[in-house]
Design a protein around this motif. Sequence first.
Motif, PDB file in Angstrom:
ATOM      1  N   SER A  19       0.860  -1.167   0.079  1.00  0.00           N
ATOM      2  CA  SER A  19       0.012   0.056  -0.126  1.00  0.00           C
ATOM      3  C   SER A  19       0.845   1.306   0.082  1.00  0.00           C
ATOM      4  O   SER A  19       1.817   1.333   0.644  1.00  0.00           O
ATOM      5  N   GLY A  20       0.263   2.048  -0.638  1.00  0.00           N
ATOM      6  CA  GLY A  20       1.202   3.599  -0.575  1.00  0.00           C
ATOM      7  C   GLY A  20       2.576   3.277  -1.176  1.00  0.00           C
ATOM      8  O   GLY A  20       3.601   3.722  -0.648  1.00  0.00           O
ATOM      9  N   SER A  21       2.576   2.610  -2.290  1.00  0.00           N
ATOM     10  CA  SER A  21       3.846   2.395  -2.792  1.00  0.00           C
ATOM     11  C   SER A  21       4.371   3.023  -4.282  1.00  0.00           C
ATOM     12  O   SER A  21       5.140   2.480  -4.874  1.00  0.00           O
ATOM     13  N   THR A  22       3.654   4.302  -4.584  1.00  0.00           N
ATOM     14  CA  THR A  22       4.408   5.107  -5.754  1.00  0.00           C
ATOM     15  C   THR A  22       5.405   5.755  -5.462  1.00  0.00           C
ATOM     16  O   THR A  22       6.047   6.139  -6.402  1.00  0.00           O
ATOM     17  N   VAL A  23       5.892   6.189  -4.122  1.00  0.00           N
ATOM     18  CA  VAL A  23       7.251   6.802  -3.752  1.00  0.00           C
ATOM     19  C   VAL A  23       7.531   6.274  -2.678  1.00  0.00           C
ATOM     20  O   VAL A  23       6.973   5.487  -1.911  1.00  0.00           O
ATOM     21  N   GLY A  24       8.914   6.825  -2.112  1.00  0.00           N
ATOM     22  CA  GLY A  24       9.167   6.763  -0.733  1.00  0.00           C
ATOM     23  C   GLY A  24       9.817   5.169  -0.566  1.00  0.00           C
ATOM     24  O   GLY A  24       9.891   4.327  -1.436  1.00  0.00           O
ATOM     25  N   ILE A  25       9.515   4.908   0.842  1.00  0.00           N
ATOM     26  CA  ILE A  25       9.782   3.833   1.459  1.00  0.00           C
ATOM     27  C   ILE A  25       8.978   2.522   0.742  1.00  0.00           C
ATOM     28  O   ILE A  25       9.268   1.532   0.375  1.00  0.00           O
ATOM     29  N   GLY A  26       7.694   2.759   0.662  1.00  0.00           N
ATOM     30  CA  GLY A  26       6.514   1.959  -0.078  1.00  0.00           C
ATOM     31  C   GLY A  26       7.181   1.526  -1.465  1.00  0.00           C
ATOM     32  O   GLY A  26       7.171   0.233  -1.764  1.00  0.00           O
ATOM     33  N   PHE A  27       7.632   2.446  -2.308  1.00  0.00           N
ATOM     34  CA  PHE A  27       8.233   2.082  -3.608  1.00  0.00           C
ATOM     35  C   PHE A  27       9.314   1.386  -3.478  1.00  0.00           C
ATOM     36  O   PHE A  27       9.600   0.166  -4.471  1.00  0.00           O
ATOM     37  N   ALA A  28      10.296   1.726  -2.686  1.00  0.00           N
ATOM     38  CA  ALA A  28      11.532   0.945  -2.450  1.00  0.00           C
ATOM     39  C   ALA A  28      11.394  -0.370  -2.272  1.00  0.00           C
ATOM     40  O   ALA A  28      12.120  -1.394  -2.409  1.00  0.00           O
ATOM     41  N   ILE A  29      10.403  -0.555  -1.130  1.00  0.00           N
ATOM     42  CA  ILE A  29       9.985  -2.195  -0.961  1.00  0.00           C
ATOM     43  C   ILE A  29       9.363  -2.841  -1.896  1.00  0.00           C
ATOM     44  O   ILE A  29       9.780  -4.080  -2.336  1.00  0.00           O
ATOM     45  N   ALA A  30       8.401  -2.021  -2.699  1.00  0.00           N
ATOM     46  CA  ALA A  30       8.029  -2.944  -4.093  1.00  0.00           C
ATOM     47  C   ALA A  30       8.922  -3.207  -5.013  1.00  0.00           C
ATOM     48  O   ALA A  30       8.796  -4.355  -5.522  1.00  0.00           O
ATOM     49  N   LYS A  31       9.927  -2.492  -5.348  1.00  0.00           N
ATOM     50  CA  LYS A  31      11.000  -2.773  -5.979  1.00  0.00           C
ATOM     51  C   LYS A  31      11.833  -3.779  -5.576  1.00  0.00           C
ATOM     52  O   LYS A  31      12.345  -4.794  -6.458  1.00  0.00           O
ATOM     53  N   GLY A  32      12.239  -3.822  -4.293  1.00  0.00           N
ATOM     54  CA  GLY A  32      13.274  -4.590  -3.736  1.00  0.00           C
ATOM     55  C   GLY A  32      12.418  -6.173  -3.770  1.00  0.00           C
ATOM     56  O   GLY A  32      12.991  -7.332  -3.991  1.00  0.00           O
ATOM     57  N   LEU A  33      11.146  -6.258  -3.725  1.00  0.00           N
ATOM     58  CA  LEU A  33      10.301  -7.707  -3.761  1.00  0.00           C
ATOM     59  C   LEU A  33      10.073  -7.902  -5.269  1.00  0.00           C
ATOM     60  O   LEU A  33      10.533  -8.999  -5.525  1.00  0.00           O
ATOM     61  N   ALA A  34      10.197  -6.956  -6.013  1.00  0.00           N
ATOM     62  CA  ALA A  34      10.318  -7.465  -7.520  1.00  0.00           C
ATOM     63  C   ALA A  34      11.498  -7.754  -7.968  1.00  0.00           C
ATOM     64  O   ALA A  34      11.793  -8.859  -8.545  1.00  0.00           O
ATOM     65  N   GLN A  35      12.492  -7.376  -7.326  1.00  0.00           N
ATOM     66  CA  GLN A  35      13.868  -7.907  -7.816  1.00  0.00           C
ATOM     67  C   GLN A  35      14.067  -9.539  -7.174  1.00  0.00           C
ATOM     68  O   GLN A  35      15.062 -10.149  -7.596  1.00  0.00           O
ATOM     69  N   ALA A  36      13.393  -9.765  -5.834  1.00  0.00           N
ATOM     70  CA  ALA A  36      13.474 -10.820  -5.427  1.00  0.00           C
ATOM     71  C   ALA A  36      12.453 -11.953  -6.218  1.00  0.00           C
ATOM     72  O   ALA A  36      12.486 -12.938  -5.799  1.00  0.00           O
ATOM     73  N   GLY A  37      11.775 -11.479  -7.266  1.00  0.00           N
ATOM     74  CA  GLY A  37      11.000 -12.376  -7.941  1.00  0.00           C
ATOM     75  C   GLY A  37       9.469 -12.286  -7.777  1.00  0.00           C
ATOM     76  O   GLY A  37       8.920 -12.964  -8.544  1.00  0.00           O
ATOM     77  N   ALA A  38       9.079 -11.519  -6.748  1.00  0.00           N
ATOM     78  CA  ALA A  38       7.685 -11.573  -6.545  1.00  0.00           C
ATOM     79  C   ALA A  38       6.918 -10.528  -7.450  1.00  0.00           C
ATOM     80  O   ALA A  38       7.453  -9.560  -8.290  1.00  0.00           O
ATOM     81  N   ALA A  39       5.549 -10.967  -8.005  1.00  0.00           N
ATOM     82  CA  ALA A  39       4.815 -10.138  -8.530  1.00  0.00           C
ATOM     83  C   ALA A  39       4.224  -8.840  -7.624  1.00  0.00           C
ATOM     84  O   ALA A  39       3.771  -9.302  -6.519  1.00  0.00           O
ATOM     85  N   VAL A  40       4.455  -7.790  -7.861  1.00  0.00           N
ATOM     86  CA  VAL A  40       4.136  -6.746  -7.056  1.00  0.00           C
ATOM     87  C   VAL A  40       2.933  -5.985  -7.531  1.00  0.00           C
ATOM     88  O   VAL A  40       2.622  -5.462  -8.598  1.00  0.00           O
ATOM     89  N   VAL A  41       2.139  -5.609  -6.662  1.00  0.00           N
ATOM     90  CA  VAL A  41       0.788  -4.718  -6.824  1.00  0.00           C
ATOM     91  C   VAL A  41       1.093  -3.370  -6.234  1.00  0.00           C
ATOM     92  O   VAL A  41       1.272  -3.401  -4.980  1.00  0.00           O
ATOM     93  N   LEU A  42       1.240  -2.268  -6.925  1.00  0.00           N
ATOM     94  CA  LEU A  42       1.391  -0.954  -6.267  1.00  0.00           C
ATOM     95  C   LEU A  42       0.014  -0.473  -6.194  1.00  0.00           C
ATOM     96  O   LEU A  42      -0.898  -0.585  -6.752  1.00  0.00           O
ATOM     97  N   ASN A  43       0.358   0.687  -5.316  1.00  0.00           N
ATOM     98  CA  ASN A  43      -0.891   1.487  -4.967  1.00  0.00           C
ATOM     99  C   ASN A  43      -0.686   2.807  -4.735  1.00  0.00           C
ATOM    100  O   ASN A  43       0.094   3.216  -4.092  1.00  0.00           O
ATOM    101  N   GLY A  44      -1.543   3.881  -5.126  1.00  0.00           N
ATOM    102  CA  GLY A  44      -1.355   5.011  -5.089  1.00  0.00           C
ATOM    103  C   GLY A  44      -2.688   5.692  -5.073  1.00  0.00           C
ATOM    104  O   GLY A  44      -3.815   5.134  -5.519  1.00  0.00           O
ATOM    105  N   ARG A  45      -3.017   7.006  -4.888  1.00  0.00           N
ATOM    106  CA  ARG A  45      -4.114   7.545  -4.918  1.00  0.00           C
ATOM    107  C   ARG A  45      -4.900   7.833  -6.196  1.00  0.00           C
ATOM    108  O   ARG A  45      -5.916   8.018  -6.744  1.00  0.00           O
ATOM    109  N   THR A  46      -3.771   8.285  -7.208  1.00  0.00           N
ATOM    110  CA  THR A  46      -4.194   8.335  -8.582  1.00  0.00           C
ATOM    111  C   THR A  46      -3.399   7.553  -9.674  1.00  0.00           C
ATOM    112  O   THR A  46      -2.331   7.005  -9.250  1.00  0.00           O
ATOM    113  N   GLN A  47      -4.398   7.304 -10.736  1.00  0.00           N
ATOM    114  CA  GLN A  47      -3.881   6.278 -11.792  1.00  0.00           C
ATOM    115  C   GLN A  47      -2.529   6.736 -12.455  1.00  0.00           C
ATOM    116  O   GLN A  47      -1.423   5.997 -12.755  1.00  0.00           O
ATOM    117  N   GLU A  48      -2.393   8.372 -12.189  1.00  0.00           N
ATOM    118  CA  GLU A  48      -1.034   8.808 -13.141  1.00  0.00           C
ATOM    119  C   GLU A  48       0.037   8.426 -12.206  1.00  0.00           C
ATOM    120  O   GLU A  48       1.263   7.983 -12.892  1.00  0.00           O
TER     121      GLU A  48
END
Length: 270
Positions: A19-48
């Motif tokens: 959750s809350g993964s378009t910037v900051g710590i959330g984005f870094a975690i999503a990127k790290g999980l993706a690098q480890a091979g996970a499928a990641v679902v990102l989330n933010g308030r706007t589609q942009e």
Amino acid sequence: RSAGAVMRIDLTGKTAVVSGSTVGIGFAIAKGLAQAGAAVVLNGRTQEAVSAAIARISEAVPGAAARGVAADLGTAAGCAALVAAEPSADILVNNVGIFGPQDFFEIPDDLWARFLEVNVMSGVRLSRAYLPQMVERGWGRVIFISSESGLNIPGEMIHYGVTKTADLALSRGLAKRVAGTGVTVNAILPGPTLTEGVREMLRPAQEKSGRPVEDLATDFVRTYRPSSIIQRAATPEEVANLAVYVASPLSSATTGAALRVDGGVVDTIA
């Protein structure tokens, strides 16, 4: 596993909702999980914002399985929309949060309510949605991004500290609730971290002084968090490294824990 085995984190086949993964710590975690091979679902308030974050992950991690859902998780409807779009997760990172210094006597009820909805109730709602199926499968990871402010309540940001303490209680209680199922629930407590939000906060000082933002962040830590042992702000990637480990099968004996990645700001040995 032999005693000399190299630690390798492989999350292939796992789906992670951050959750809350378009910037900051959330984005870094999503990127790290993706690098480890996970499928990641990102989330933010706007589609942009979501689309931009997916593009950044795809660029940083070629071949990454990244998708996203635009939803305001500070509302019940937003949480329901995310779960409807992504009904299943092996890893849930409750990261979304808002902060901002404000004097206690000037914080109205509606702002208290907003902080509680975003910082606490989003985690309540998403955990309620995703945990039962993790239990059914016999494996899962739920991580709450709390803060050292949940232990060191900041006098200038009491409403934020209160929500981060609540996240610790929620995490510990949920770990007990799913005891013995193969699902772990933990909290991570970052300290001062040089996110986009902090960079934005320091921008006026940077423009005025002409000094690098990293130096200004170091000054901030030494002035306002003098107990820091590393004497600097952490990077979002440093926080994400701990989250990726906690999200992995390697962390199976860690649950109900409050794991600090605060540079030693909290002055306690426990």
